[in-house]
Motif scaffolding. Structure first.
Motif, mmCIF file in Angstrom:
data_model
loop_
_atom_site.group_PDB
_atom_site.id
_atom_site.type_symbol
_atom_site.label_atom_id
_atom_site.label_comp_id
_atom_site.label_asym_id
_atom_site.label_seq_id
_atom_site.Cartn_x
_atom_site.Cartn_y
_atom_site.Cartn_z
ATOM 1 N N ARG A 1 45.164 68.608 44.732
ATOM 2 C CA ARG A 1 45.271 67.245 45.257
ATOM 3 C C ARG A 1 46.159 66.443 44.316
ATOM 4 N NH1 ARG A 1 41.144 62.415 45.365
ATOM 5 N NH2 ARG A 1 42.243 61.125 46.852
ATOM 6 N N LEU A 2 47.264 65.966 44.844
ATOM 7 C CA LEU A 2 48.188 65.176 44.039
ATOM 8 C C LEU A 2 47.711 63.728 43.992
ATOM 9 C CD1 LEU A 2 51.571 66.572 45.340
ATOM 10 C CD2 LEU A 2 50.398 67.154 43.226
ATOM 11 N N PRO A 3 47.822 63.101 42.835
ATOM 12 C CA PRO A 3 47.441 61.688 42.757
ATOM 13 C C PRO A 3 48.437 60.836 43.543
ATOM 14 C CG PRO A 3 48.461 62.393 40.714
ATOM 15 C CD PRO A 3 48.317 63.616 41.576
ATOM 16 N N PRO A 4 48.005 59.678 43.996
ATOM 17 C CA PRO A 4 48.951 58.808 44.698
ATOM 18 C C PRO A 4 50.080 58.378 43.765
ATOM 19 C CG PRO A 4 46.867 57.674 44.314
ATOM 20 C CD PRO A 4 46.684 59.097 43.872
ATOM 21 N N ALA A 5 51.233 58.176 44.329
ATOM 22 C CA ALA A 5 52.392 57.747 43.536
ATOM 23 C C ALA A 5 52.161 56.340 42.999
ATOM 24 C CB ALA A 5 53.645 57.778 44.403
ATOM 25 N N PRO A 6 52.565 56.089 41.755
ATOM 26 C CA PRO A 6 52.416 54.731 41.220
ATOM 27 C C PRO A 6 53.284 53.763 42.004
ATOM 28 C CG PRO A 6 53.405 56.222 39.592
ATOM 29 C CD PRO A 6 53.173 56.998 40.829
ATOM 30 N N ARG A 7 52.841 52.529 42.076
ATOM 31 C CA ARG A 7 53.634 51.510 42.759
ATOM 32 C C ARG A 7 53.492 50.192 42.025
ATOM 33 N NH1 ARG A 7 50.339 49.161 47.649
ATOM 34 N NH2 ARG A 7 48.271 49.606 46.889
ATOM 35 N N SER A 8 54.460 49.381 42.232
ATOM 36 C CA SER A 8 54.496 48.077 41.582
ATOM 37 C C SER A 8 54.678 47.020 42.660
ATOM 38 C CB SER A 8 55.655 48.040 40.593
ATOM 39 O OG SER A 8 55.792 46.752 40.071
ATOM 40 N N LEU A 9 53.895 45.970 42.570
ATOM 41 C CA LEU A 9 53.983 44.884 43.545
ATOM 42 C C LEU A 9 54.075 43.543 42.830
ATOM 43 C CD1 LEU A 9 51.051 46.013 45.885
ATOM 44 C CD2 LEU A 9 53.481 46.308 46.318
ATOM 45 N N ALA A 10 54.910 42.694 43.342
ATOM 46 C CA ALA A 10 54.938 41.303 42.880
ATOM 47 C C ALA A 10 54.243 40.481 43.953
ATOM 48 C CB ALA A 10 56.378 40.830 42.697
ATOM 49 N N ARG A 11 53.278 39.718 43.550
ATOM 50 C CA ARG A 11 52.508 38.943 44.522
ATOM 51 C C ARG A 11 52.472 37.476 44.143
ATOM 52 N NH1 ARG A 11 47.362 42.893 45.469
ATOM 53 N NH2 ARG A 11 48.498 44.470 46.622
ATOM 54 N N ARG A 12 52.301 36.656 45.149
ATOM 55 C CA ARG A 12 52.133 35.216 44.944
ATOM 56 C C ARG A 12 50.640 34.918 45.035
ATOM 57 N NH1 ARG A 12 55.920 30.812 47.612
ATOM 58 N NH2 ARG A 12 57.284 31.983 46.247
ATOM 59 N N TYR A 13 50.123 34.186 44.057
ATOM 60 C CA TYR A 13 48.702 33.864 44.012
ATOM 61 C C TYR A 13 48.495 32.370 44.171
ATOM 62 C CZ TYR A 13 47.913 38.590 42.325
ATOM 63 O OH TYR A 13 47.853 39.942 42.229
ATOM 64 N N PRO A 14 47.373 31.974 44.774
ATOM 65 C CA PRO A 14 47.080 30.539 44.881
ATOM 66 C C PRO A 14 46.776 29.948 43.502
ATOM 67 C CG PRO A 14 45.210 31.826 45.681
ATOM 68 C CD PRO A 14 46.332 32.796 45.402
ATOM 69 N N VAL A 15 46.894 28.654 43.374
ATOM 70 C CA VAL A 15 46.669 27.967 42.097
ATOM 71 C C VAL A 15 45.251 28.217 41.588
ATOM 72 C CG1 VAL A 15 46.622 25.689 40.995
ATOM 73 C CG2 VAL A 15 48.382 26.226 42.655
ATOM 74 N N SER A 16 44.306 28.464 42.461
ATOM 75 C CA SER A 16 42.917 28.677 42.058
ATOM 76 C C SER A 16 42.665 30.071 41.481
ATOM 77 C CB SER A 16 41.992 28.461 43.259
ATOM 78 O OG SER A 16 42.326 29.373 44.299
ATOM 79 N N HIS A 17 43.609 30.997 41.617
ATOM 80 C CA HIS A 17 43.433 32.361 41.118
ATOM 81 C C HIS A 17 43.516 32.371 39.593
ATOM 82 C CE1 HIS A 17 44.257 36.620 40.384
ATOM 83 N NE2 HIS A 17 43.716 36.837 41.577
ATOM 84 N N PRO A 18 42.725 33.245 38.915
ATOM 85 C CA PRO A 18 42.769 33.307 37.447
ATOM 86 C C PRO A 18 44.166 33.578 36.883
ATOM 87 C CG PRO A 18 40.882 34.522 38.261
ATOM 88 C CD PRO A 18 41.679 34.096 39.466
#
Length: 78
Positions: free
Chosen positions: A4-21
């Motif tokens: 079983r091969l591990p899932p490929a690594p991925r990178s995401l840039a996300r926008r978070y609301p002001v209330s997020h840590p």
């Protein structure tokens, strides 16, 4: 044999609301990265620190432009 091969690594840039840590933990040019792995699935590993800032980023862009010009045969005099 089955492997079983591990899932490929991925990178995401996300926008978070002001209330997020993430939004409240950063200031200036700070960076923050969360690693979600098999070991850190419930609570991701967080790495936070100072980013390069505008001056260092601009210097890097100029240095890259000079390298491109030199590789094209342009002699750069500063």
């Amino acid at each position: 044999m089955l492997t079983r091969l591990p899932p490929a690594p991925r990178s995401l840039a996300r926008r978070y609301p002001v209330s997020h840590p993430f939004a409240s933990a950063l200031s200036g040019s700070d960076n923050i990265v969360a690693f979600h792995t098999a070991r850190y699935s419930q609570r991701p590993l967080i790495v936070q620190g100072a980013g390069a800032g505008a001056d260092v980023t601009a210097m890097g862009v100029v240095a890259d432009a000079i390298k491109v010009a030199e590789r094209m045969g342009v002699r750069v005099h500063l």
